[in-house]
Each structure stands twice: as structure tokens, then as C-alpha cells.
Enzyme design. Structure first.
Site, mmCIF file in Angstrom:
data_model
loop_
_atom_site.group_PDB
_atom_site.id
_atom_site.type_symbol
_atom_site.label_atom_id
_atom_site.label_comp_id
_atom_site.label_asym_id
_atom_site.label_seq_id
_atom_site.Cartn_x
_atom_site.Cartn_y
_atom_site.Cartn_z
ATOM 1 N N CYS A 104 -9.936 0.167 -4.127
ATOM 2 C CA CYS A 104 -9.768 -1.015 -4.975
ATOM 3 C C CYS A 104 -8.560 -1.848 -4.567
ATOM 4 C CB CYS A 104 -9.670 -0.604 -6.436
ATOM 5 S SG CYS A 104 -11.112 0.324 -6.968
ATOM 6 N N CYS A 164 -14.528 0.146 -20.184
ATOM 7 C CA CYS A 164 -14.840 0.135 -18.748
ATOM 8 C C CYS A 164 -14.992 -1.302 -18.266
ATOM 9 C CB CYS A 164 -16.146 0.886 -18.498
ATOM 10 S SG CYS A 164 -16.187 2.535 -19.221
ATOM 11 N N LYS A 167 -11.665 -6.089 -16.472
ATOM 12 C CA LYS A 167 -12.523 -5.884 -17.642
ATOM 13 C C LYS A 167 -13.526 -7.024 -17.780
ATOM 14 C CE LYS A 167 -14.347 -4.458 -21.257
ATOM 15 N NZ LYS A 167 -15.524 -5.099 -20.652
ATOM 16 N N HIS A 177 -15.164 -6.807 -11.333
ATOM 17 C CA HIS A 177 -14.523 -5.981 -10.315
ATOM 18 C C HIS A 177 -15.401 -5.776 -9.084
ATOM 19 C CE1 HIS A 177 -11.965 -3.224 -8.369
ATOM 20 N NE2 HIS A 177 -12.355 -2.102 -8.925
#
Lengths: 406, 478
Positions: A84, A209, A338, A342
């Protein structure tokens, strides 16, 4: 550590696509969209780019992934992967090439096309791929959920208190995402909805998540002198103040000293970044930040690891609104992972993009029509943070950018 | 005299009341319950569980062979006993063997181990018997068949139960059978199996062994014998001329018919209450019968701390959901998974890792003394000490037999699998060392930071003809 990146390179232009489930858009389209936004913002032509660093976790192979759609003509391109932290790692390496005096104008770009995988959440699954397969690492939610389990236990938070704390993190991000035109999720969500959502990995529910999205973001990095020339008559360039990576040896799974209530690599990277940027009190000196809120608990713990909140006390800051858009230290101004989403290989540069736009006073260029301003007042320094991996072991990036002379 | 040096047993945590099965099929009643192997258990993992119980305080490196008996071996070609022996940490030169294909396999393995010890070719042999026979949905065998295992260590020293003699009858009477192609057991008309088989041949073997050694039913404290159901079992006891009080309770109402493991599990239960001097008769059934005369010594008192049958009967959780059982046994076509399955685990990588991963070895640093478990995605071999960074300066350190405390956990509803949620755990071992494992046989509500756990060998998955095994942890329940 002898060298520092502080004020040695500048961002002359940036671009960021809309993030989300872009069924009708491929990796090529995302790369072209982000790169050409950045070219236009910097006022350069593609042929002005001397070298490029392409970050992607799983949406491409070599540098040709970038050269092919953009028709870049035989320039050096390095493909970068650090989970990431991939896009931030592309940015760091590109910045170093400029700081080293090897190149004058370079492109750092990150992309991920996740939504061709055919499944919700990240790839992978209940079973492991080839390998000796004697271990079962599992998907990300359960890894980060364990951070919540231990944090709640260590600081004496009941399940309800802990859930409310992390729920408030997501509530704030949804408020910010609702203002932001290119975010994956653009709706406010009530605390009641957040707290009653189905469990994904106990104690994390659906709204704990982040989104899994398609997207790309890009930056044109150059010398301060060229940046000022390129941006003459426009908003000033943004300068790199610190770029740090810390890679952990997965102590969380090996070493009993690791407490599972913090992420050591974030602490290490942040301390090095503060030293590089000359920051002593990040709670006061950092105006705003985009941190790696892959899960709500990650953002909460990161606030402590970055010394934005005292150890064990982040709940007070979260619940009092310190990190809201109108708070003392706004976090996830664009909705964060959020809500902005992502796409792993693009996220670091998306964060940088938000800092860049806020620092230049241009945040409302990506405001949802009819919404109140999302621009914060006089930001000086912005911090970005990525966590690639899981709390037990990860690649951490901490970067600080700001206006000249800050 | 050679004999049993130690015993052990294992009964899976979950019990399915027969009334729950009946209710699902629109029937009333149902006597007792049956033990049900978890979704990640099979005859290899249950053999290991009983073996661990049996080898308590015994150095596995002193064991010369593992004889593994089952009619439900996970592999038809690949030595099941060597997988189990490696996980149990037996030596590489152990002479392992699979005993298969017959409900008598458990007693045959026991007699073969005895012969090897008596011959002096092997000094110490571990015998395990486990079965997980599958009864077809809604049929009689679904009611009858239970899952479980037993283990015995055979040797010459410290013998707790002498084996005085045996007598065997082989008879190709097929009351039940299962061909290579079959999933379920097939049966001939029940009266044929009962009248010509079960009610005659074991009694003939029992009479034969008593005649051979000049013994009579009154010489035995207990008789332990296979029984497909309670009524037939009681009738055979009478046929063999034993009084009801001499007949060891056959576990059918609590565990079910555990196939090749059943007579040995019944024997473990008898030994738990036996006293020195007691003589016990063990009789199996399956294409003939083995009848074995055993005599308990005072050494029995030294192995009383096994979990055996008695303690395992109390470690249980009722499965009140027949659908969950069907899913575990993959008896119904399930909704296809939305997540892709991984590829076949590399046989080369598994082989490379087996010496450490299967017996769960970590290392202890010779320089700083830190025990550590290395669990990367590609290797279980530590090279550099995590504490003092010394290179390749380790001694082997086994974690499988250590207990641990739960550091953190999560219940994963996203990852799929046969029995969600999957509980992920980080644990710290007593004596040092940390590891990341899945946690099983737990009620999600009982999981708390700090509770004690122990290690259990389980299946990770079955894919493309390959079973992948892994250690997991479970709450300590004694």
C-alpha cells in the site's frame, strides 16, 4: 543520516482520477487520465518527462505498463511495488533522482485496477496460493481487527466504547467524502448505521473497512527552480520536506515484545520524517494529514504512532472532533481510504494530491457541487502516511510536504 | 512380557444429537449423540491427537514406528502414517505403516506392533486407530457412525497392560463393504450380517482365545468388543457368556460407531477404571475377528493423567444445527465461493518445510536463548535471531507441545471457508516464542485476550487431490 530531501525537490503539477468501481475504465485509461491532468497542471508536454516511476501492486508488470498507453519514447521507467506504500515509494524514488541531479523533470504515477477481480474486498481468499502453504495468513480485515482487539483490551475500552471510537473515525471520513467530487463513496453515514453494520472481521464491521477501488494519481516532480518557472502566475509549487520508508521484519508475528496496540514501523518512519523536516511537535506543527485508514482502527492507532495524540488517549481526540475537517488537525480531508477509496498502487499519490491541493488553496476544485467549502484555512504542512501489509509486518511511508520556507 | 506402555484417545469437540438429525428429516426421537470430526479434522489429524495424548511425557524420538489404522485414510497413495509420524516428531528412521480397509485394522495393527516388540525388531511402537466413516444423508449409518481415535504405545519396559495372547479368525463375510469408487458404506441384508457374522464369528474368536489359554469368562474383569448398535452389542455379550457387569460400555450413545477405532476406544475406557491384576478381553469384528487377552499391571497408575475417553467425553459442545454438519461433510452442493481458490500447494516446498512445519519446530538461539518460531510465507526456517541477530546459531525447539496465551484474535467473516467465521489468533507460548495461528473448537464469545490455548494439528484445506495440514490452536479445557 546525512542527507535530507527538505526543499530540494518540488511538485510542479498533480493529477488524480475519480476513484471507485470504474467498470468501464481500464488500467491504460486510468494512467492516461492521471498523467495528463498532471502534465496540464504543471504546464508541460509528455515529451518533457525525462524519467518515470510507476507504482502498481498488481495491475501491471514492467515500466511498459506506463510507456505503452502514454506512448512515452524510450525514457527510463522503473516499476515500483511496496504494497500500500507503492505510490509513495514511486514518489520517493522519483524525488531522489531529481535531488541527485540526474533528472530535471520526472513523473511519479500510481495505478490500480482492482475491480476486474470478480470479488469484493482484496484479492486472495480463504485459501493460499502456491508455496509451502503451512500457514494461513488470511485477508487484511482479520489482521487489522486484531489491532482493535488488543487496543480495546489494553486500554480498558468495553466493546461498545471501542466500537464507538472507531465508528466515529469512519463517520468523520464519510462526512468529508460527501464533499469530495472524485471520492468512491460520497454519502454521509449515521453512527447508528455504522455501529449496526454486519461484521467483516470481529470487531470490525462493514464501515470500519475502506473501499477497494480503481484509480490512478500522478505527480510531476522537478527542481525548485524549474517548479517556480513552470508555476509562474499560478499557485506556488509544493515542496517535499521529508520522505521516509520503514520496513518491519514482521515482529508482530515473531516477537512477544510487540504489543499489537501500535505499529512500530510507523513510529520509526515518523520520527525519521520529523527529524528530516525539522519538526519537534507534530501535534501542533502538522496542519493536516492523510493517513492509511484501511480500517478505522488503523487510523486511530496511527494518530498515536504519529504523536498527534498521546499514547492510549486517541479516543478523546476522536470523540471531541479534533480530526474533523473543522477541527484543530483535520485528517482524511478528502474522505481517506475509507471514502475516497483504495486502489493500492495509487493511494499514496492520492493522499499527496489532497495535501497539494489544500496547500495551494485549490481544494474546492474537487468540491461536490452545492456543498460547503472543503478548503481549510492556511495549511502549512501536510503529512501522508501509508501502511502496506498488516500490523504485524508492513512497509510504512511517512511523507511531509509544505509550502516554500515552512 | 511385552504390552501396552501407554494409552491415549481423542474424541472431537462437537457432538451431534441423533434427535437433531431426525428432526431435520422429519422424524421423531433419536437415542444419544455422536461425536463429529470438525470441518478440519480427518483420520490423520485424529490419529495425531490420540497419539499426542498417548505420548504425554514420552520422548517421541524413542518411538521406533507408527502403525496407523483406519478405513478412512485421507490418501490412497501416499503414506498416511508418515504424515502423522512427522507431525508427532518421530524419528526419520521410524518404520511407519498404514493398516487399512477393514474394521479390524486397529486390532491387527496392535497385534503386529506386539509381534515386532516381541521379536525384538522394534522396541517401541505407537499404534493409532481413527475413523471418520461417512453415513449417507438420512440413512441408518448417518445415525450410527461417529468419529474418534485411540492410541497405544507398545513396548517392553514399564508395561501397564500385558498382552498375554491372541487368537484370530479371518472370514470373508461381507456384511458391510465399500469399494474404491464408493463414498458410502454398502450393506447386505442385516439379518445375514447379524446371524451368520456378528453374532457368531467374534464369539467364536473369543471362545478360541479362551480355549487356547485355558481361560473362562469368569477370569475377566471386563470384555471390550466392537458393536454396530447397542442391541446387537448386548446380545453378543450374552452369546460370549459374559455377565452384563463384565461388558464394557461401548460408547455408542456418546461417541457412535467409530469403525476401526471403536474396540480400541472401548479398551481405553476400560483401562481408565481398571486396577492391577484385572484381565481384559478385547474382541474386534470385520471380515473375521481378533480376540486379545490383556492383563493390567500396577504401572497403570502412572498413566492415569491421559485425557483418554473419560475426559474427552466431557470436553464437548453440542452441534444443534444439522445444516452445519452437512456443510462440514460437504454432503450438499454449496454455493460456489466468490473468492478464487489458491493453486495446489507446492509438493517440493511442502517437503522442504515438513521437518520443521509438520512437527512445529522453531529454534532457540544458542547465543541469547530466545525461543522463536519462524513463519514466513515461504519458509519456516529461521536464519537470523530476532533478538540478537546471530546467524545460524540455533538449536531446534519444538512448539507443538507448549501451551500458550492468547495475545489477540479476530473472527473473520470475509475469508470464506467451510465453517465461518475463521478465528485468527496471535499467541505467546509459555517459555517464550510467538506465533500466528487459526483458532478452532472455540465459541467466539469465549475468546478473550489472555486465555490459555494449546496446539492442535488440523487440515488447512483440500484442493486438487492434496490435503494441506497445519497447526492451529484451541482453548485449553482441563
Amino acid at each position: 543520516m546525512s542527507g535530507s530531501i527538505k526543499d530540494r525537490v518540488a511538485i510542479a503539477g498533480m493529477g488524480c482520477t475519480r476513484f471507485g468501481e470504474r467498470w468501464d475504465t481500464g488500467t491504460n485509461d486510468l494512467l492516461v487520465e492521471a498523467a495528463y491532468q498532471a502534465f496540464e497542471d504543471a504546464g508541460i508536454e509528455p515529451k518533457d518527462v525525462e524519467a518515470a516511476w510507476l507504482g502498481t501492486s498488481s495491475s501491471g508488470g514492467t515500466g511498459m505498463t506506463l510507456a505503452e498507453p502514454l506512448r512515452l519514447q524510450y525514457i527510463p521507467i522503473t516499476r515500483v511495488e511496496n504494497a500500500c506504500a507503492t505510490a509513495s515509494e514511486a514518489f520517493r524514488n522519483a524525488a531522489y533522482a531529481v535531488a541527485a541531479g540526474i533528472h530535471d523533470i520526472v513523473l511519479a504515477i500510481g495505478v490500480e485496477k482492482f475491480k476486474d477481480s470478480g470479488m469484493s474486498g482484496m484479492g486472495g481468499g480463504g485459501t493460499d496460493g502456491p508455496g509451502h502453504a503451512m500457514l494461513s495468513q488470511g485477508l487484511p480485515p482479520r489482521q487489522f481487527a486484531m489491532l482493535a482487539t488488543t487496543y480495546f483490551s489494553r486500554y480498558g475500552l468495553s466493546f461498545e466504547e471501542g466500537k464507538h471510537m472507531i465508528g466515529r473515525v469512519s463517520w468523520k471520513s464519510h462526512k468529508n467524502g460527501a464533499l469530495t467530487r472524485n471520492a468512491h463513496f460520497q454519502k454521509e453515514v449515521s453512527m447508528e448505521t455504522i455501529l449496526n453494520a454486519p461484521m467483516i472481521a470481529w470487531p470490525l464491521g462493514l464501515y470500519d473497512c475502506c473501499g477497494v477501488s480503481d484509480g490512478a494519481a500522478a505527480a510531476i516532480i522537478t527542481t525548485p527552480k524549474i517548479a517556480k518557472r513552470l508555476r509562474k502566475g499560478k499557485e506556488p509549487p509544493v515542496f517535499a520536506k521529508a520522505l521516509q520508508i520503514a520496513i518491519s521484519p514482521r515482529d508482530g508475528n515473531y516477537n512477544s515484545k510487540y504489543d499489537w496496540t501500535h505499529v512500530e514501523a510507523t513510529v520509526r518512519a515518523a520520527e525519521r520524517a520529523y527529524k528530516e523536516a525539522g519538526i519537534t511537535n507534530p501535534r501542533e506543527e502538522i496542519s493536516m494529514a492523510e493517513v492509511h485508514d484501511c480500517f478505522s482502527i488503523t487510523e486511530a492507532v496511527t494518530m498515536e504512532d504519529l504523536r498527534f495524540s498521546p499514547r492510549g488517549k486517541v479516543k478523546d481526540d476522536i470523540e471531541s472532533g479534533r480530526f474533523d475537517l473543522d477541527g484543530a488537525q483535520p485528517i482524511q480531508l478528502d474522505g481517506g481510504l475509507k471514502c475516497f477509496g483504495h486502489p493500492v498502487g495509487a493511494s499514496g499519490l492520492r493522499m499527496m494530491y489532497e495535501m497539494y491541493m489544500q496547500l495551494q488553496g485549490r481544494a474546492d476544485e474537487v468540491l461536490n457541487p452545492g456543498m460547503p467549502s472543503r478548503q481549510i484555512k492556511n495549511p502549512k504542512l501536510g503529512l501522508t502516511h501509508n501502511l502496506g501489509g498488516s500490523p504485524d509486518g508492513c512497509a510504512i511511508f511517512v511523507g511531509i510536504v509544505g509550502l516554500e520556507g515552512v | 512380557m511385552a504390552g501396552i506402555v501407554s494409552y491415549g484417545a481423542y474424541i472431537p469437540y462437537y457432538r451431534l444429537p441423533r434427535s437433531v438429525i431426525n428432526k431435520a428429516w422429519g422424524r421423531g426421537g433419536g437415542r444419544g449423540e455422536k461425536a463429529v470430526a470438525g470441518f478440519d479434522e480427518d483420520s490423520i489429524t485424529m490419529s495425531i491427537a490420540a497419539g499426542l495424548d498417548c505420548l504425554k511425557r514420552t520422548d517421541p524420538k524413542t518411538v521406533d514406528a507408527l502403525f496407523l489404522a483406519t478405513t478412512t485414510a485421507p490418501y490412497k497413495e501416499r503414506q498416511n502414517s508418515t504424515i502423522a509420524a512427522t507431525a508427532l516428531d518421530l524419528r526419520r528412521d521410524a518404520r511407519n505403516a498404514d493398516f487399512a480397509n477393514c474394521l479390524r485394522a486397529g486390532t491387527t495393527a496392535l497385534l503386529s506392533a506386539l509381534d515386532a516388540v516381541n521379536a525384538g525388531s522394534l522396541k517401541s511402537v505407537l499404534v493409532t486407530a481413527a475413523d471418520t466413516r461417512l453415513g449417507g444423508a438420512s440413512g441408518e449409518n448417518e445415525q450410527a457412525f461417529g468419529d474418534g481415535s485411540a492410541a497405544f504405545l507398545l513396548g517392553n519396559k514399564g508395561v501397564a497392560v500385558e498382552i498375554e495372547g491372541s487368537y484370530t479368525l479371518s472370514d470373508d463375510l461381507a456384511d458391510y463393504w465399500r469399494a474404491h469408487e464408493d463414498t458410502f458404506v454398502r450393506a447386505w441384508e442385516d439379518r445375514f450380517g447379524r446371524d451368520e457374522g456378528y453374532m457368531k464369528i467374534p464369539a467364536e474368536a473369543a471362545a478360541g482365545v479362551m480355549k487356547k489359554y485355558n481361560l473362562a469368562p469368569k477370569d475377566f474383569a471386563k470384555v471390550c468388543f466392537y458393536g454396530a448398535n447397542s442391541r446387537a452389542h448386548a446380545a453378543l455379550g450374552g452369546e460370549m457368556k459374559f455377565k452384563p457387569e463384565q461388558i464394557q460400555e461401548p460408547l455408542l450413545d456418546t461417541v457412535g460407531n467409530t469403525g476401526a477405532a471403536l474396540p480400541l476406544m472401548i479398551l481405553v475406557a476400560a483401562l481408565e477404571n481398571a486396577k492391577a491384576g484385572d484381565r481384559i478381553l478385547l474382541v474386534s469384528w470385520g471380515n473375521g475377528s481378533d480376540a486379545i487377552v490383556l492383563r493390567v499391571t500396577e504401572q497403570i497408575e502412572k498413566i492415569r493423567d491421559r485425557r483418554g475417553i473419560k475426559r474427552h467425553l466431557d470436553i464437548k459442545r453440542t452441534l444443534d444445527n444439522y445444516g452445519r454438519y452437512l456443510r462440514w461433510r460437504e454432503m450438499v452442493p454449496l454455493d460456489p465461493p466468490t473468492r478464487h481458490e489458491g493453486g495446489l500447494a507446492s509438493m517440493a516446498a511442502q517437503w522442504r518445510e515438513h521437518a520443521t512445519a509438520l512437527p512445529l519446530y522453531g529454534v532457540k538461539c544458542k547465543q541469547c536463548g530466545t525461543p522463536q518460531l519462524f513463519q514466513s510465507a515461504s519458509s519456516t526456517h529461521a536464519r537470523i535471531c530476532l533478538e540478537c541477530f546471530a546467524k545460524d546459531n540455533f538449536e531446534p525447539y519444538r512448539f507443538a507441545d507448549k501451551r500458550a496465551k492468547l495475545v489477540s484474535f479476530s473472527h473473520d467473516y470475509l475469508g470464506g471457508g467451510i465453517d465461518p467465521p475463521t478465528t485468527a489468533a496471535i499467541i505467546d507460548f509459555d517459555g517464550g516464542g510467538r506465533g500466528a495461528f487459526n483458532m478452532v473448537d472455540r465459541d467466539p464469545d469465549e475468546c478473550q485476550v489472555g486465555i490459555g490455548v494449546e496446539m492442535t494439528f488440523r487440515k488447512l484445506r483440500y484442493l486438487l487431490g492434496s490435503h494441506t495440514y497445519v497447526w492451529k490452536c484451541k482453548p485449553v479445557r482441563d
